[in-house]
Design an enzyme around this catalytic site. Structure first.
Site, PDB file in Angstrom:
ATOM      1  CG  HIS A  57     -42.090  34.179  -5.623  1.00  0.00           C
ATOM      2  ND1 HIS A  57     -42.970  35.230  -5.493  1.00  0.00           N
ATOM      3  CD2 HIS A  57     -41.672  34.216  -6.907  1.00  0.00           C
ATOM      4  CE1 HIS A  57     -43.062  35.881  -6.638  1.00  0.00           C
ATOM      5  NE2 HIS A  57     -42.274  35.274  -7.515  1.00  0.00           N
TER       6      HIS A  57
ATOM      7  CG  ASP B 174     -44.865  29.498 -16.081  1.00  0.00           C
ATOM      8  OD1 ASP B 174     -44.369  29.861 -15.008  1.00  0.00           O
ATOM      9  OD2 ASP B 174     -45.980  29.896 -16.479  1.00  0.00           O
TER      10      ASP B 174
ATOM     11  N   GLY C 271     -46.311  39.685 -14.231  1.00  0.00           N
ATOM     12  CA  GLY C 271     -46.076  40.260 -15.553  1.00  0.00           C
ATOM     13  C   GLY C 271     -45.729  41.728 -15.474  1.00  0.00           C
TER      14      GLY C 271
ATOM     15  CG  HIS D 189     -45.322  38.690  -9.172  1.00  0.00           C
ATOM     16  ND1 HIS D 189     -46.060  37.533  -9.001  1.00  0.00           N
ATOM     17  CD2 HIS D 189     -44.065  38.287  -9.526  1.00  0.00           C
ATOM     18  CE1 HIS D 189     -45.277  36.485  -9.239  1.00  0.00           C
ATOM     19  NE2 HIS D 189     -44.067  36.916  -9.555  1.00  0.00           N
TER      20      HIS D 189
ATOM     21  CD  GLU E  77     -40.240  41.555 -10.078  1.00  0.00           C
ATOM     22  OE1 GLU E  77     -39.280  40.849 -10.414  1.00  0.00           O
ATOM     23  OE2 GLU E  77     -41.431  41.213 -10.245  1.00  0.00           O
TER      24      GLU E  77
ATOM     25  CG  ASP F 177     -38.739  34.963  -9.474  1.00  0.00           C
ATOM     26  OD1 ASP F 177     -39.951  34.656  -9.514  1.00  0.00           O
ATOM     27  OD2 ASP F 177     -38.299  36.015  -9.976  1.00  0.00           O
TER      28      ASP F 177
END
Length: 333
Positions: free
Chosen positions: A12, A16, A170, A197, A200, A278
């Site tokens: 993970h 970017d 996102g 994702h 979270e 991450d």
């Protein structure tokens, strides 16, 4: 705390979210882009987390300077190559790099499909140069809506053999997984793996949705799973992996402190959970820090840390033969 007889993985890791501050500075100068600071020392507070952010969205704004300097496809190719160089420098044998081409393209209106191609080129060149094994996961940035995600999906599908899995990242609260059912149907039809994702920013219901509706085989972060015993049981029984990112969850204020992180409880419950970075460039950490500093602070025993390292390979989107070959390669060193 790292077992050097086993493969070290990071499954993970946002490409970017791992753009070097020095590269941001150099690309800013190269493309005459105004930056908030003109030296590396003064730039770092703008592009790395210095104090924990109040929430996930605030954390994500730290990512923006990295993509604001991606003024050309060559710049995208460079940061992809450097991601592999960084992985090699930190001792990783295998890395899964995920990226959102729409996000990378946005600041300078680059062609989304061109960004995908540039990233593939940079990663492949990096793997040849540094001997790291890598696979790519395509991210759809849910924050930009369904149409933008469709554009990202089409760009990935044009290179379907170089993409291993599809992810959704996102604003989890504002853009739930239910908006993207058709996108994931197409991804599964393409033969891709699915990771999402979830859990979270939103609760355990987001994880259930990712599994039941989107077909998730792995969950990114998934910290809120701890709130639902039935979900914990299901994750363990079905061997649905949780990609834990310890420092990240503290920096985004998803978890208050490392001692309260649920990774230890996931492992005790028999859930296949792993240790990952991450956004290491933004966080100012590397995989070594996560194993040797963050994991012990989260209460993991030496054996639990080793189990998480084993899980990283078991959860990886590799074939059984690829996993065996990687184990043998590391054991022979």
């Amino acid at each position: 705390m790292i077992d050097t007889t086993l493969p070290l993985t990071d499954i993970h890791r946002h490409l970017d979210g791992n753009i070097r501050p020095q590269t941001i500075l150099e690309l800013g100068r190269q493309y005459n882009i105004s930056l908030p600071a003109q030296s590396l020392e003064t730039l770092i507070p703008h592009v790395q987390v210095i104090a924990n952010e109040p929430d996930l969205v605030s954390f994500l704004t730290k990512l923006d300077w990295g993509v604001k300097v991606l003024a050309s496809l060559d710049a995208c190719r460079r940061v992809a190559f450097e991601n592999i160089e960084d992985a090699a420098r930190h001792g990783l044998h295998y890395v899964e790099l995920r990226f959102s081409p729409g996000y990378m393209a946005m600041a300078h209106q680059l062609p989304v499909a061109g960004v995908v191609e540039a990233v593939i080129d940079g990663v492949c060149e990096g793997c040849r140069t540094f001997g790291v094994q890598a696979k790519l996961i395509g991210i759809m940035s849910r924050t930009f809506g369904e149409a933008a995600c469709q554009q990202e999906l089409e760009a990935f599908l044009a290179h379907r053999d170089q993409i291993t899995a599809l992810d959704l990242a996102g604003d989890e609260l504002g853009f739930p997984g239910s908006l993207f059912l058709s996108h994931f149907n197409r991804a599964r039809d393409a033969g891709w793996h699915i990771t999402v994702h979830a859990g979270e920013a939103a609760g355990p219901e987001s994880i259930w949705q990712a599994i039941r509706e989107l077909g998730a085989e792995r969950i990114g972060h998934g910290v809120k799973a701890i709130e639902d015993r039935a979900l914990m049981d299901f994750l363990a029984e079905q061997q649905i992996g949780i990609e834990s990112c310890l420092t990240s969850n503290i920096q985004t204020s998803t978890v208050a402190e490392l001692a309260a992180h649920p990774l230890k409880m996931f492992l005790e419950h028999g859930i296949r959970a792993s240790i990952n970075t991450d956004d290491p460039g933004v966080q100012g950490v590397d995989i070594i820090h996560e194993y040797t500093v963050a994991a012990p602070a989260a209460g993991l025993s030496r054996e639990q840390i080793r189990q998480a390292q084993i899980n990283g390979l078991e959860m990886a989107f590799l074939s059984a033969e690829e996993k065996r070959a990687l184990r043998e390669k590391v054991a022979a060193k």
